[in-house]
Design a protein around this motif. Structure first.
Motif, short mmCIF file in Angstrom:
data_model
loop_
_atom_site.label_atom_id
_atom_site.label_comp_id
_atom_site.label_asym_id
_atom_site.label_seq_id
_atom_site.Cartn_x
_atom_site.Cartn_y
_atom_site.Cartn_z
N PRO A 125 0.76 -1.03 0.01
CA PRO A 125 0.01 -0.09 -0.03
C PRO A 125 0.92 1.31 -0.03
O PRO A 125 0.60 2.39 -0.31
CB PRO A 125 -1.04 -0.17 1.34
CG PRO A 125 0.03 -0.80 2.20
CD PRO A 125 0.58 -2.03 1.17
N GLN A 126 2.21 1.30 0.34
CA GLN A 126 2.85 2.43 0.69
C GLN A 126 4.23 2.42 -0.14
O GLN A 126 5.07 3.04 0.27
CB GLN A 126 3.06 2.40 2.11
CG GLN A 126 1.86 2.80 2.97
CD GLN A 126 1.02 3.78 2.80
OE1 GLN A 126 1.42 4.89 2.27
NE2 GLN A 126 -0.21 3.70 3.07
N GLN A 127 4.27 1.44 -1.06
CA GLN A 127 5.59 1.51 -1.89
C GLN A 127 5.32 0.87 -3.30
O GLN A 127 4.15 0.29 -3.58
CB GLN A 127 6.40 0.48 -0.95
CG GLN A 127 6.07 -1.01 -1.10
CD GLN A 127 6.92 -1.76 -0.49
OE1 GLN A 127 6.68 -2.71 0.37
NE2 GLN A 127 8.26 -1.98 -0.53
N GLN A 128 6.12 1.29 -4.25
CA GLN A 128 6.08 0.83 -5.58
C GLN A 128 6.73 -0.73 -5.51
O GLN A 128 7.18 -1.19 -4.71
CB GLN A 128 7.00 1.86 -6.34
CG GLN A 128 6.73 3.12 -6.69
CD GLN A 128 7.75 3.68 -7.38
OE1 GLN A 128 8.80 3.70 -7.45
NE2 GLN A 128 6.93 4.75 -8.47
N VAL A 129 6.02 -1.08 -6.79
CA VAL A 129 6.52 -2.68 -6.94
C VAL A 129 7.07 -2.83 -8.20
O VAL A 129 7.13 -1.96 -9.24
CB VAL A 129 5.40 -3.50 -7.01
CG1 VAL A 129 4.41 -3.48 -5.79
CG2 VAL A 129 4.30 -3.16 -8.13
N ASN A 130 7.93 -3.97 -8.33
CA ASN A 130 8.45 -4.22 -9.84
C ASN A 130 7.39 -5.11 -10.40
O ASN A 130 6.92 -6.34 -9.57
CB ASN A 130 9.93 -5.05 -9.72
CG ASN A 130 10.90 -3.99 -9.57
OD1 ASN A 130 10.92 -2.75 -9.61
ND2 ASN A 130 11.57 -4.51 -8.37
N LEU A 131 6.85 -5.05 -11.48
CA LEU A 131 5.67 -5.65 -11.88
C LEU A 131 5.93 -6.35 -13.19
O LEU A 131 6.57 -6.00 -14.14
CB LEU A 131 4.51 -4.67 -12.10
CG LEU A 131 3.13 -5.17 -12.84
CD1 LEU A 131 2.45 -6.13 -11.67
CD2 LEU A 131 2.32 -3.93 -12.82
N VAL A 132 5.89 -7.99 -13.39
CA VAL A 132 5.83 -8.71 -14.54
C VAL A 132 4.48 -9.20 -14.94
O VAL A 132 3.68 -9.71 -14.12
CB VAL A 132 6.84 -9.87 -13.88
CG1 VAL A 132 7.14 -10.88 -15.27
CG2 VAL A 132 8.18 -9.08 -13.41
N GLY A 133 4.21 -9.28 -16.15
CA GLY A 133 3.16 -9.90 -16.64
C GLY A 133 3.38 -10.66 -18.10
O GLY A 133 4.09 -10.25 -18.77
N HIS A 134 2.56 -11.96 -17.97
CA HIS A 134 3.03 -12.67 -19.21
C HIS A 134 1.66 -12.69 -20.06
O HIS A 134 0.45 -13.01 -19.57
CB HIS A 134 3.23 -14.00 -19.04
CG HIS A 134 3.39 -14.90 -20.08
ND1 HIS A 134 2.64 -16.06 -20.25
CD2 HIS A 134 4.37 -15.01 -21.31
CE1 HIS A 134 2.83 -16.80 -21.37
NE2 HIS A 134 3.89 -16.15 -21.77
N SER A 135 1.73 -12.56 -21.37
CA SER A 135 0.78 -12.65 -22.38
C SER A 135 -0.50 -11.87 -21.75
O SER A 135 -0.48 -10.84 -22.03
CB SER A 135 0.35 -13.94 -22.46
OG SER A 135 -0.59 -14.54 -23.32
N LEU A 136 -1.60 -12.53 -21.45
CA LEU A 136 -2.74 -11.69 -21.11
C LEU A 136 -2.32 -10.72 -19.88
O LEU A 136 -2.55 -9.57 -19.82
CB LEU A 136 -3.78 -12.35 -20.73
CG LEU A 136 -4.92 -12.08 -19.66
CD1 LEU A 136 -5.84 -11.14 -20.39
CD2 LEU A 136 -5.98 -12.93 -19.12
N GLY A 137 -1.58 -11.37 -18.81
CA GLY A 137 -0.96 -10.38 -17.95
C GLY A 137 -0.19 -9.34 -18.36
O GLY A 137 -0.09 -8.29 -17.66
N GLY A 138 0.67 -9.52 -19.47
CA GLY A 138 1.28 -8.66 -20.00
C GLY A 138 0.65 -7.34 -20.67
O GLY A 138 0.83 -6.21 -20.39
N ASN A 139 -0.69 -7.62 -21.18
CA ASN A 139 -1.42 -6.74 -21.61
C ASN A 139 -2.09 -5.85 -20.21
O ASN A 139 -2.27 -4.68 -20.37
CB ASN A 139 -2.54 -7.25 -22.46
CG ASN A 139 -2.13 -7.71 -23.73
OD1 ASN A 139 -1.39 -7.11 -24.34
ND2 ASN A 139 -2.59 -8.65 -24.24
N VAL A 140 -2.39 -6.88 -19.37
CA VAL A 140 -2.90 -6.08 -18.03
C VAL A 140 -2.04 -5.03 -17.47
O VAL A 140 -2.44 -3.94 -17.36
CB VAL A 140 -3.40 -6.93 -17.02
CG1 VAL A 140 -3.85 -6.26 -15.89
CG2 VAL A 140 -4.51 -8.04 -17.60
N VAL A 141 -0.72 -5.35 -17.31
CA VAL A 141 0.17 -4.48 -16.78
C VAL A 141 0.78 -3.52 -17.58
O VAL A 141 0.86 -2.36 -16.83
CB VAL A 141 1.62 -5.56 -16.45
CG1 VAL A 141 1.37 -6.46 -15.26
CG2 VAL A 141 2.24 -6.07 -17.41
N MET A 142 0.62 -3.63 -18.99
CA MET A 142 0.91 -2.35 -19.76
C MET A 142 -0.17 -1.46 -19.72
O MET A 142 0.19 -0.13 -19.31
CB MET A 142 0.90 -2.97 -21.31
CG MET A 142 2.36 -3.67 -21.43
SD MET A 142 3.86 -2.54 -21.38
CE MET A 142 3.59 -1.39 -22.72
#
Length: 300
Positions: free
Chosen positions: A98-115
């Motif tokens: 809740p109080q910090q940034q994250v490193n975010l990885v997404g594959h395929s559908l998940g890649g579209n979501v994170v973008m």
């Protein structure tokens, strides 16, 4: 059978009236940026196990089963809407970071979501890794009537039982299916994945842990102009990873090409393209050590 090196623990988190299943590796610490990894269509969080095992460093990793996949029940729904993935991810980050940034990885559908998420909530992400989240072919408004009709027709087929997923006679049958889809997947990994990708039924058969409703076409058109406007707001560094096998050519037969995808990525202010040789779309299965090193180098 594949020998796991780093054991995940299962956590069940209340997210938007659902109980989300989340795989967690490692422990939080003040010096650690949480590493959130989201899977693709007809996949599960456990699919990242091989990459997690290949990481050289000690990370705090959070990987959910999307709604309607794995051990995350979606309730009695008959189709899935892309914006729900964005909101689910937002609530998930509220819970874990809740109080910090994250490193975010997404594959395929998940890649579209994170973008898309990265352009909507750029302040929440430190580094973004997109694993072949290519997006979709461009559409034109005149396609809308047929698309809505297709959506309703597919819903009727679903309710008539015509879109059910195939069941298998054993976990070994599931493993053979995985290896048929991905010839690079060895039997050791396939047999391990099968017990996480599917579950045994009371009659001894095995069913995929993914709802048939995920097969329903989106009722709304994919609007490239909207996507590019969102991409322009992605302020963090982005690593877009591709496999040497061209999945776009296989899927779209010229309707959407790798060159067109690269053109779209020019809208992202700070992006670098990575490539993994001798790999297909399931690169996290094919070359987990190479992918793990790329991710760690990028988020270092």
């Amino acid at each position: 059978m594949y020998q796991v090196k780093k054991i995940a623990r299962s956590e069940f988190v209340p997210i938007r009236n659902l109980t989300y299943h989340v795989q967690v590796w490692g422990e939080p610490a003040p010096h650690k940026t949480p590493l959130v990894m989201v899977h693709g269509w007809m996949d599960v969080a456990a699919s990242y196990q091989f990459v997690v095992d290949a990481f050289a460093q000690d990370h705090y990793i959070i990987a959910p089963d999307w709604r309607g996949y794995g051990k995350t029940s979606s309730g009695p729904v008959d189709n899935y809407w892309f914006p729900d993935y964005l909101a689910d991810l937002d609530f998930l980050l509220d819970h874990y970071a809740p109080q910090q940034q994250v490193n975010l990885v997404g594959h395929s559908l998940g890649g579209n979501v994170v973008m898309i998420y990265a352009g909507v909530r750029p302040e929440r992400i430190r580094r973004l890794v997109n694993l072949e989240g290519f997006g979709m072919p461009a559409t034109t408004p005149d396609q809308a009537p047929a698309r809505y009709a297709q959506w309703m027709n597919e819903l009727k087929k679903l309710h008539q039982g015509e879109m059910e997923l195939k069941s298998y006679d054993s976990a070994a049958g599931v493993a053979r299916r995985l290896m048929k889809t991905n010839p690079r997947l060895g039997a050791d990994k396939a047999n391990w994945l099968a017990t996480h990708w599917a579950q045994e039924n009371a009659d001894g058969t095995w069913s995929i842990l993914g709802q048939a409703a995920h097969k329903i076409s989106n009722a709304q058109l994919y609007r490239v102009e909207e996507v590019l406007a969102i991409y322009q707001r992605i302020s963090m560094p982005v690593l877009a990873v591709e496999a040497s096998d061209n999945s776009l050519e296989m899927w779209w037969k010229g309707k959407f090409t790798l060159a067109q995808y690269h053109e779209r990525m020019k809208s992202v202010p700070n992006v670098q393209i990575g490539r993994i040789e001798d790999a297909g779309h399931m690169m996290h299965h094919d070359q987990p050590e190479v992918l793990a090193a790329m991710i760690e180098s990028f988020i270092a």
